[in-house]
Write an enzyme that holds these catalytic residues in place. Structure first.
Site, PDB file in Angstrom:
ATOM      1  N   HIS A  41       0.703  -1.113  -0.099  1.00 48.69           N
ATOM      2  CA  HIS A  41       0.044  -0.120   0.139  1.00 48.69           C
ATOM      3  C   HIS A  41       0.719   1.214   0.036  1.00 48.69           C
ATOM      4  CE1 HIS A  41      -3.983   2.136   1.137  1.00 48.69           C
ATOM      5  NE2 HIS A  41      -2.970   2.877   1.093  1.00 48.69           N
ATOM      6  N   ASP A  74       2.311   3.238   2.898  1.00 47.24           N
ATOM      7  CA  ASP A  74       1.261   4.331   2.607  1.00 47.24           C
ATOM      8  C   ASP A  74       1.890   5.529   2.179  1.00 47.24           C
ATOM      9  OD1 ASP A  74      -1.183   5.173   2.320  1.00 47.24           O
ATOM     10  OD2 ASP A  74      -1.619   5.463   4.503  1.00 47.24           O
ATOM     11  N   GLU A 117     -11.304   3.998   7.256  1.00 44.91           N
ATOM     12  CA  GLU A 117     -10.219   4.578   7.593  1.00 44.91           C
ATOM     13  C   GLU A 117     -10.612   5.824   8.358  1.00 44.91           C
ATOM     14  OE1 GLU A 117      -7.123   6.297   5.065  1.00 44.91           O
ATOM     15  OE2 GLU A 117      -5.792   6.767   6.465  1.00 44.91           O
ATOM     16  N   GLN A 172      -9.581   9.426  -4.868  1.00 46.49           N
ATOM     17  CA  GLN A 172      -9.229  10.172  -3.540  1.00 46.49           C
ATOM     18  C   GLN A 172     -10.389  11.331  -2.995  1.00 46.49           C
ATOM     19  OE1 GLN A 172      -5.719  10.755  -1.408  1.00 46.49           O
ATOM     20  NE2 GLN A 172      -7.863  11.084  -0.497  1.00 46.49           N
ATOM     21  N   HIS A 223       1.442   5.369  -1.903  1.00 44.55           N
ATOM     22  CA  HIS A 223       0.939   6.397  -3.077  1.00 44.55           C
ATOM     23  C   HIS A 223       2.143   7.015  -3.381  1.00 44.55           C
ATOM     24  CE1 HIS A 223      -3.407   6.593  -1.426  1.00 44.55           C
ATOM     25  NE2 HIS A 223      -2.717   5.937  -0.254  1.00 44.55           N
ATOM     26  N   HIS A 244      -9.331   1.846   0.013  1.00 39.83           N
ATOM     27  CA  HIS A 244      -9.250   2.406   1.273  1.00 39.83           C
ATOM     28  C   HIS A 244     -10.682   2.195   2.198  1.00 39.83           C
ATOM     29  CE1 HIS A 244      -5.839   4.353  -0.443  1.00 39.83           C
ATOM     30  NE2 HIS A 244      -5.268   5.062   0.532  1.00 39.83           N
TER      31      HIS A 244
HETATM   32 ZN   LIG Z   1      -3.401   4.984   1.449  1.00 38.98          ZN
END
Ligand SMILES: [Zn+2]
Length: 426
Positions: free
Chosen positions: A59, A311, A215, A154, A61, A212
């Site tokens: 995971h 992440d 979270e 996102q 970005h 995701h």
């Molecule tokens: Zn993430």
């Protein structure tokens, strides 16, 4: 007698086997035994060091990595200011800058023995600039690093205008995995609707799913339940991953036990992101403060495949990090209180074999026939590797040395004592 390309002699493996020689031919592992009776163009005596398959980050970005400070720093350090900051930066992104930052991070990764990364890529941008940039990076780094991309809305799949069409376009362009962010939709009902639509889309396209999911610290957030139920309904067993699942930390224990059964039925994969979860969750708490990481120990005990992800590295959400999955494993181990002997081994698996299974990497591992993708660590076992964030002495991709580093040690010249060398191993 066979001539091999390379032999690593006297290796310790993560499963505890010792004194093994690993023979490499044509980019694959061709032999694995004690005192291998073969010659090779090159032999390296690793002297009882740990040899592992490469680290895998399940995971990440990569579109935001190394953008720290652009256009400004995250003053509060919170998730929501991070998302807002990314929104400020997005219109100013250029493809050249995205590619340059991503390639720089891939260099860091290779130096740390991290040779496979699943990166979410934000598709909420009418230009799909990041998608184009990361597809280019994926092709560029393919000889030395596997980059798998997730189409990640996102700003919300239903909440963000055009995200439905943009996500389709990203998949058409070659993005591999269907993403989502149900807890960021306007309502719980919209979140559940997004999960249903995205699972249907993945089924239609034969794609993997990684969302995701939940979270948040909200004990009543229920999107992981919908994700698991939709996985069962579509027969996507083992092909769907819930990333973060931090709400599970705060859930009622009775409900969590029922949910774990459903997750097991769906063979739902889990990715916890310990560095980010421990810093971003529990921000509304006074004391005691929740840790906010999902129930890793219980999920593993239930037979789920659980990985730890990095992440973020130096971006709007996290100002630290260096692509070191041993750092991630160490944090996961502490936050989950997994200091038992088998548990430490499980944390090492969470950044290697478990993550590889989630990405469905082929020919990953130490069996004969697997790719000769290997990391030689200056450590005697996985626990020592985690404790020392051990130096990656050699990193091999398809049998070729792509990175190496000198041993970490210090020379001591102490008054009244002979000069000695210390290398921190027991
Ligand atoms: Zn993430």
């Amino acid at each position: 007698m066979t001539t091999l390309d390379l032999i690593l002699r006297n290796a310790v493996l993560p499963d505890g086997r010792t004194g093994l020689d690993i023979g490499v031919k044509d980019g694959r592992i061709a032999a694995l035994e004690r005192s291998l009776p073969a010659s090779a163009r090159r032999e390296i005596d690793v002297g009882g060091c740990l040899v592992s398959p490469p680290f895998v980050d399940a995971h990440f970005h990569m579109d935001s990595t190394l953008s720290l400070g652009q256009p400004r720093l995250n003053q509060s350090g919170t998730l929501l200011e991070g998302i807002a900051l990314w929104g400020e930066l997005k219109p100013h992104l250029t493809q050249a800058a995205l590619v340059e930052r991503a390639l720089r991070y891939c260099d860091w990764a290779v130096g740390r023995g991290l040779l496979a990364i699943r990166s979410h890529v934000d598709i909420c941008d009418p230009r799909l600039l990041a998608v184009e940039a990361l597809l280019q990076v994926k092709r560029t780094v393919a000889p030395y690093l596997d980059l798998q991309l997730v189409a990640f809305p996102q700003d919300g799949y239903l909440r963000s205008p055009d995200a439905v069409a943009l996500l389709d376009r990203a998949l058409e362009m070659g993005v591999d995995v269907v993403g989502g962010i149900p807890h960021f939709e306007r309502t719980m009902a919209d979140g559940a609707d997004s999960v249903r639509r995205l699972c249907a889309l993945a089924t239609e396209r034969g794609a993997l799913v990684d969302m995701h999911c939940d979270e948040s610290d909200d004990p009543l957030s229920r999107h992981v339940e919908t994700l698991a139920a939709e996985t069962v309904r579509h027969g996507l067993h083992g092909r769907v991953t819930g990333s973060h699942l931090t709400s599970m930390h705060s859930m009622d224990n009775y409900y969590a036990s029922k949910l774990l059964d459903l997750m097991a039925e769906a063979q739902l994969n889990v990715v916890a992101n310990p560095l980010i979860n421990i810093t971003l969750q529990g921000r509304h708490d006074t004391y005691p403060k929740r840790r906010g990481m999902t129930r890793v120990k219980e999920q593993m005990a239930r037979g789920l495949t659980v990985a730890f992800g990095q992440d973020c590295v130096m971006d709007p959400w996290y100002p630290l990090g260096s692509g070191d999955m041993l750092d991630v494993a160490a944090m996961g181990l502490h936050v989950a209180q997994m200091t038992g002997v088998a548990e430490i081994g499980a944390c090492f698996q969470a950044v290697t074999a478990n993550a590889a299974r989630i990405l469905q990497l082929e020919r990953y591992g130490l069996d004969i026939g697997c790719h000769a993708d290997l990391v030689v660590l200056q450590a005697s076992d996985p626990a020592e590797a985690i404790r020392l964030r051990a130096t990656r002495l050699y990193v091999l991709r398809r049998g070729r040395i792509v990175a190496q580093a000198p041993k970490a040690e210090a020379t001591l010249d102490l008054p009244g004592r002979a000069t000695t060398t210390v290398d921190w191993r027991l």
